[in-house]
Motif scaffolding. Structure first.
Motif, PDB file in Angstrom:
ATOM      1  N   ILE A  10       0.889  -1.168   0.000  1.00 18.48           N
ATOM      2  CA  ILE A  10       0.000   0.000   0.000  1.00 18.48           C
ATOM      3  C   ILE A  10       0.920   1.210   0.000  1.00 18.48           C
ATOM      4  O   ILE A  10       1.535   1.546   1.003  1.00 18.48           O
ATOM      5  N   MET A  11       1.017   1.820  -1.160  1.00 18.07           N
ATOM      6  CA  MET A  11       2.056   2.826  -1.353  1.00 18.07           C
ATOM      7  C   MET A  11       1.522   4.217  -1.024  1.00 18.07           C
ATOM      8  O   MET A  11       0.933   4.866  -1.868  1.00 18.07           O
ATOM      9  N   LEU A  12       1.720   4.634   0.222  1.00 15.24           N
ATOM     10  CA  LEU A  12       1.327   6.000   0.577  1.00 15.24           C
ATOM     11  C   LEU A  12       2.593   6.802   0.876  1.00 15.24           C
ATOM     12  O   LEU A  12       2.584   7.723   1.683  1.00 15.24           O
ATOM     13  N   GLY A  13       3.690   6.399   0.243  1.00 20.80           N
ATOM     14  CA  GLY A  13       4.967   7.017   0.541  1.00 20.80           C
ATOM     15  C   GLY A  13       5.407   8.060  -0.465  1.00 20.80           C
ATOM     16  O   GLY A  13       5.609   9.208  -0.132  1.00 20.80           O
ATOM     17  N   GLY A  14       5.555   7.681  -1.711  1.00 21.82           N
ATOM     18  CA  GLY A  14       6.257   8.534  -2.678  1.00 21.82           C
ATOM     19  C   GLY A  14       5.479   9.761  -3.091  1.00 21.82           C
ATOM     20  O   GLY A  14       4.394  10.034  -2.589  1.00 21.82           O
ATOM     21  N   GLY A  15       6.064  10.473  -4.022  1.00 25.52           N
ATOM     22  CA  GLY A  15       5.452  11.719  -4.482  1.00 25.52           C
ATOM     23  C   GLY A  15       4.842  11.571  -5.859  1.00 25.52           C
ATOM     24  O   GLY A  15       4.679  12.554  -6.575  1.00 25.52           O
ATOM     25  N   ASN A  16       4.532  10.306  -6.224  1.00 21.85           N
ATOM     26  CA  ASN A  16       3.941  10.136  -7.549  1.00 21.85           C
ATOM     27  C   ASN A  16       2.567  10.793  -7.581  1.00 21.85           C
ATOM     28  O   ASN A  16       1.741  10.559  -6.706  1.00 21.85           O
ATOM     29  N   PRO A  17       2.325  11.609  -8.611  1.00 23.25           N
ATOM     30  CA  PRO A  17       0.987  12.190  -8.694  1.00 23.25           C
ATOM     31  C   PRO A  17      -0.029  11.104  -9.018  1.00 23.25           C
ATOM     32  O   PRO A  17       0.323  10.038  -9.506  1.00 23.25           O
ATOM     33  N   ALA A  18      -1.301  11.387  -8.732  1.00 26.00           N
ATOM     34  CA  ALA A  18      -2.349  10.390  -8.973  1.00 26.00           C
ATOM     35  C   ALA A  18      -2.630  10.292 -10.476  1.00 26.00           C
ATOM     36  O   ALA A  18      -2.522  11.287 -11.190  1.00 26.00           O
ATOM     37  N   PRO A  19      -2.994   9.092 -10.929  1.00 29.61           N
ATOM     38  CA  PRO A  19      -3.411   8.972 -12.331  1.00 29.61           C
ATOM     39  C   PRO A  19      -4.846   9.472 -12.482  1.00 29.61           C
ATOM     40  O   PRO A  19      -5.791   8.711 -12.367  1.00 29.61           O
ATOM     41  N   ILE A  20      -5.001  10.760 -12.706  1.00 28.60           N
ATOM     42  CA  ILE A  20      -6.359  11.340 -12.786  1.00 28.60           C
ATOM     43  C   ILE A  20      -6.931  11.010 -14.170  1.00 28.60           C
ATOM     44  O   ILE A  20      -6.351  11.432 -15.185  1.00 28.60           O
ATOM     45  N   PRO A  21      -8.035  10.258 -14.219  1.00 20.17           N
ATOM     46  CA  PRO A  21      -8.515   9.778 -15.531  1.00 20.17           C
ATOM     47  C   PRO A  21      -8.661  10.895 -16.571  1.00 20.17           C
ATOM     48  O   PRO A  21      -8.229  10.735 -17.715  1.00 20.17           O
ATOM     49  N   ALA A  22      -9.264  12.024 -16.196  1.00 16.48           N
ATOM     50  CA  ALA A  22      -9.489  13.072 -17.200  1.00 16.48           C
ATOM     51  C   ALA A  22      -8.169  13.641 -17.721  1.00 16.48           C
ATOM     52  O   ALA A  22      -8.058  14.031 -18.890  1.00 16.48           O
ATOM     53  N   LEU A  39       3.551   1.561   3.074  1.00 10.86           N
ATOM     54  CA  LEU A  39       4.730   2.416   2.888  1.00 10.86           C
ATOM     55  C   LEU A  39       4.353   3.876   3.076  1.00 10.86           C
ATOM     56  O   LEU A  39       3.474   4.404   2.397  1.00 10.86           O
ATOM     57  N   ILE A  40       5.031   4.506   4.043  1.00  6.53           N
ATOM     58  CA  ILE A  40       4.888   5.949   4.257  1.00  6.53           C
ATOM     59  C   ILE A  40       6.331   6.499   4.290  1.00  6.53           C
ATOM     60  O   ILE A  40       7.275   5.731   4.084  1.00  6.53           O
ATOM     61  N   VAL A  41       6.511   7.779   4.529  1.00  5.87           N
ATOM     62  CA  VAL A  41       7.887   8.276   4.661  1.00  5.87           C
ATOM     63  C   VAL A  41       8.095   8.801   6.081  1.00  5.87           C
ATOM     64  O   VAL A  41       7.319   9.652   6.544  1.00  5.87           O
ATOM     65  N   PRO A  42       9.109   8.277   6.788  1.00  2.00           N
ATOM     66  CA  PRO A  42       9.372   8.784   8.133  1.00  2.00           C
ATOM     67  C   PRO A  42       9.806  10.249   8.067  1.00  2.00           C
ATOM     68  O   PRO A  42      10.535  10.658   7.159  1.00  2.00           O
ATOM     69  N   GLY A  43       9.340  11.027   9.035  1.00  2.93           N
ATOM     70  CA  GLY A  43       9.495  12.473   8.950  1.00  2.93           C
ATOM     71  C   GLY A  43      10.904  13.014   9.108  1.00  2.93           C
ATOM     72  O   GLY A  43      11.216  14.098   8.619  1.00  2.93           O
ATOM     73  N   HIS A  44      11.790  12.254   9.778  1.00  2.00           N
ATOM     74  CA  HIS A  44      13.092  12.847  10.119  1.00  2.00           C
ATOM     75  C   HIS A  44      13.941  13.190   8.892  1.00  2.00           C
ATOM     76  O   HIS A  44      14.872  13.975   8.984  1.00  2.00           O
ATOM     77  N   TYR A  45      13.615  12.602   7.733  1.00  3.04           N
ATOM     78  CA  TYR A  45      14.372  12.956   6.520  1.00  3.04           C
ATOM     79  C   TYR A  45      14.123  14.384   6.055  1.00  3.04           C
ATOM     80  O   TYR A  45      14.857  14.910   5.235  1.00  3.04           O
ATOM     81  N   PHE A  46      13.026  14.966   6.540  1.00  3.27           N
ATOM     82  CA  PHE A  46      12.604  16.252   5.977  1.00  3.27           C
ATOM     83  C   PHE A  46      13.168  17.453   6.733  1.00  3.27           C
ATOM     84  O   PHE A  46      12.564  18.511   6.722  1.00  3.27           O
ATOM     85  N   PHE A  47      14.295  17.245   7.387  1.00  2.00           N
ATOM     86  CA  PHE A  47      14.862  18.359   8.156  1.00  2.00           C
ATOM     87  C   PHE A  47      16.293  18.663   7.706  1.00  2.00           C
ATOM     88  O   PHE A  47      17.190  18.784   8.532  1.00  2.00           O
ATOM     89  N   PRO A  48      16.515  18.766   6.360  1.00  2.55           N
ATOM     90  CA  PRO A  48      17.869  19.060   5.912  1.00  2.55           C
ATOM     91  C   PRO A  48      18.318  20.403   6.483  1.00  2.55           C
ATOM     92  O   PRO A  48      17.560  21.375   6.457  1.00  2.55           O
ATOM     93  N   LEU A  65      -7.134   2.016  -1.216  1.00  4.46           N
ATOM     94  CA  LEU A  65      -5.772   1.955  -0.669  1.00  4.46           C
ATOM     95  C   LEU A  65      -5.624   2.869   0.540  1.00  4.46           C
ATOM     96  O   LEU A  65      -5.035   2.499   1.554  1.00  4.46           O
ATOM     97  N   VAL A  66      -6.159   4.073   0.430  1.00  6.67           N
ATOM     98  CA  VAL A  66      -6.042   5.026   1.541  1.00  6.67           C
ATOM     99  C   VAL A  66      -6.761   4.456   2.776  1.00  6.67           C
ATOM    100  O   VAL A  66      -6.228   4.482   3.882  1.00  6.67           O
ATOM    101  N   ARG A  67      -7.949   3.904   2.566  1.00  6.50           N
ATOM    102  CA  ARG A  67      -8.687   3.312   3.695  1.00  6.50           C
ATOM    103  C   ARG A  67      -7.873   2.206   4.355  1.00  6.50           C
ATOM    104  O   ARG A  67      -7.745   2.148   5.572  1.00  6.50           O
ATOM    105  N   ARG A  68      -7.318   1.308   3.519  1.00  4.63           N
ATOM    106  CA  ARG A  68      -6.559   0.190   4.086  1.00  4.63           C
ATOM    107  C   ARG A  68      -5.302   0.684   4.783  1.00  4.63           C
ATOM    108  O   ARG A  68      -4.922   0.203   5.859  1.00  4.63           O
ATOM    109  N   GLY A  69      -4.664   1.665   4.178  1.00  7.59           N
ATOM    110  CA  GLY A  69      -3.449   2.232   4.772  1.00  7.59           C
ATOM    111  C   GLY A  69      -3.741   2.884   6.119  1.00  7.59           C
ATOM    112  O   GLY A  69      -3.028   2.675   7.106  1.00  7.59           O
ATOM    113  N   VAL A  70      -4.822   3.654   6.163  1.00 11.20           N
ATOM    114  CA  VAL A  70      -5.179   4.344   7.407  1.00 11.20           C
ATOM    115  C   VAL A  70      -5.501   3.315   8.496  1.00 11.20           C
ATOM    116  O   VAL A  70      -5.124   3.486   9.663  1.00 11.20           O
TER     117      VAL A  70
END
Ligand code: PLP
Length: 417
Positions: free
Chosen positions: A33-45, A365-374, A398-403
């Motif tokens: 369940i990929m809730l980690g990366g920055g891939n944009p959503a595949p918006i059908p339109a 998969l999420i991203v741990p926050g400590h990486y975001f403090f360069p 996916l979001v429901r299952r991840g949450v």
């Protein structure tokens, strides 16, 4: 094999590498369940519009022409001209094509800029890039040629109703010394979804001008495209601003098209760097989007398709999280834009890296926050170990299952199961 200092630095397992590895795993492991990366959503339109556009270009021979030729090092002329015209008409900015350079993704632009404006200078001085508000984008962290090339400031934290909070620049503490080469902020901010207020941006602009250094604004999620911004915020640019944009979050990350808007001296420097490092930026993203920019359709798509899509997904994710984790120590950064929710588990009894590993065991998969403090020196700052970033843009199931997985872990940790 022996690697150079450069080699050692750039082959480390950086936070961004872990993120891209996970992203790949999320795409290849059917159970993740990929809730980690920055891939944009595949918006059908959006996908449909890109499909039509690609077909039209294929039929007219433009697509093959774009692939069969190098553009100049500044990027496709018709694209930079069309974009300058659009920004002038839409936002009233005094720019021409000479103020725009393209790069292979805006990530590349940040690498150029951070090393152009900071690092070692010929007279022996060293300069840094200053992030006035940490947390900041993970991808900046490892993109400097020298060590200790970044400095960052902790924010003030405003607690808001309904378990939300908002970071602000702590102007009382902010010090911009002569060793600072540029100030840089993402707006909307990855990872938090924060949008710095107009006053904060104007204040930073004033500080930058007073010091004679540029203000780099990372507009990867902002207006006029892709427009993933839910709060009222004025688009900002002047000749001291280096505004970085991208086609990625519109839905075209694979085209690797970054856009830099700046004064002519900066654009000339970016062009020269591009010539040496890439010969030329890729031409497919520009070829595909020129008609959308020339007609202004890119703005309509951003406002009418992209923004409402993310807004709705963000609202849903907030609702699901609130219902699943009732503990008052759980806070969500006010979602004002970008693709992420930034979750703060105050007094979390474990480090967020440990939380990341436990969740990964359960295929979340999420991203741990400590990486975001360069650039933050205080490695023991508790807050930086209590947060995670969650990409809310995936489909509802996916979001429901991840949450649900996250809530199970957090509620157990808080003892509120
Ligand atoms: N800036 C921010 C804030 C981002 O979130 C990203 C990607 O996630 C980038 C820059 C780089 O994007 P790209 O290289 O795809 O343009």
């Amino acid at each position: 094999m022996e690697f150079s200092v450069f080699g050692e630095k750039f082959t480390r397992h950086a936070g961004i590498t872990q993120l891209m590895d996970d992203l790949n795993q999320g795409l290849t492991n059917p159970n993740a369940i990929m809730l980690g990366g920055g891939n944009p959503a595949p918006i059908p339109a959006m996908l449909e519009r890109f499909q039509q556009q690609a077909q039209t270009l294929l039929d007219s021979g433009e697509l093959i022409r774009a692939m069969a030729n190098y553009d100049g090092p500044q990027g496709k002329d018709r694209f930079t001209q069309a974009l300058a015209k659009l920004l002038k008409a839409e936002l009233g900015w005094d720019i021409s094509a000479r103020n725009i350079a393209l790069t292979n993704g805006s990530q590349t632009a940040f690498f150029y800029l951070f090393n152009l404006l900071a690092g070692e200078f010929s007279d022996g001085r060293k300069k840094k890039i200053l992030f006035p508000l940490a947390p900041e984008y993970i991808g900046y962290g490892d993109s400097a040629l020298t060590e200790e090339q970044f400095v960052a400031y902790k924010p003030t934290i405003e607690k808001l109703p309904e378990g939300q909070f908002k970071y602000h620049v702590d102007f009382e503490r902010l010090e911009v010394g002569d060793d600072i080469g540029a100030i840089c902020v993402s707006r909307p901010t990855n990872p938090t979804g924060n949008v710095l207020t107009d006053e904060e941006i104007e204040h930073l602009d004033q500080i930058a001008r007073d010091k004679g250094i540029p203000l780099i604004l990372d507009n990867a999620y902002g207006v006029p495209f892709p427009g993933i911004i839910f709060s009222e915020a004025k688009p900002f640019w002047n000749s001291n601003t280096i505004l970085c944009m991208s086609l990625s979050k519109l839905g075209l990350p694979g085209t690797r098209c970054g856009i830099v808007i700046a004064n002519e001296q900066v654009i000339q420097a970016m062009t020269n760097l591009s010539g040496i490092i890439n010969l030329a930026p890729g031409s497919l993203g520009p070829a595909l989007t020129i008609p959308l920019i020339e007609s202004g359709e890119i703005i309509e798509l951003s406002e009418q398709v992209v923004k409402p899509f993310y807004r709705q997904r963000a609202d849903l994710a907030v609702r699901l999280l609130r219902d699943a984790i009732p503990d008052p120590r759980f806070h969500i950064h006010k979602p004002e834009g970008a693709l992420f929710l930034w979750l703060w588990f105050e007094d979390l009894p474990i480090h967020c890296q440990e939380l990341y590993e436990r969740l990964k065991q359960k295929n979340l998969l999420i991203v741990p926050g400590h990486y975001f403090f360069p650039g933050i020196e205080d490695q023991n700052w508790r807050h930086s170990q209590e947060c995670i970033r969650l990409n809310y843009a995936q489909n509802e199931d996916l979001v429901r299952r991840g949450v649900a997985i996250l809530a199970e872990e957090i509620n157990a940790l808080y003892g509120t199961e």
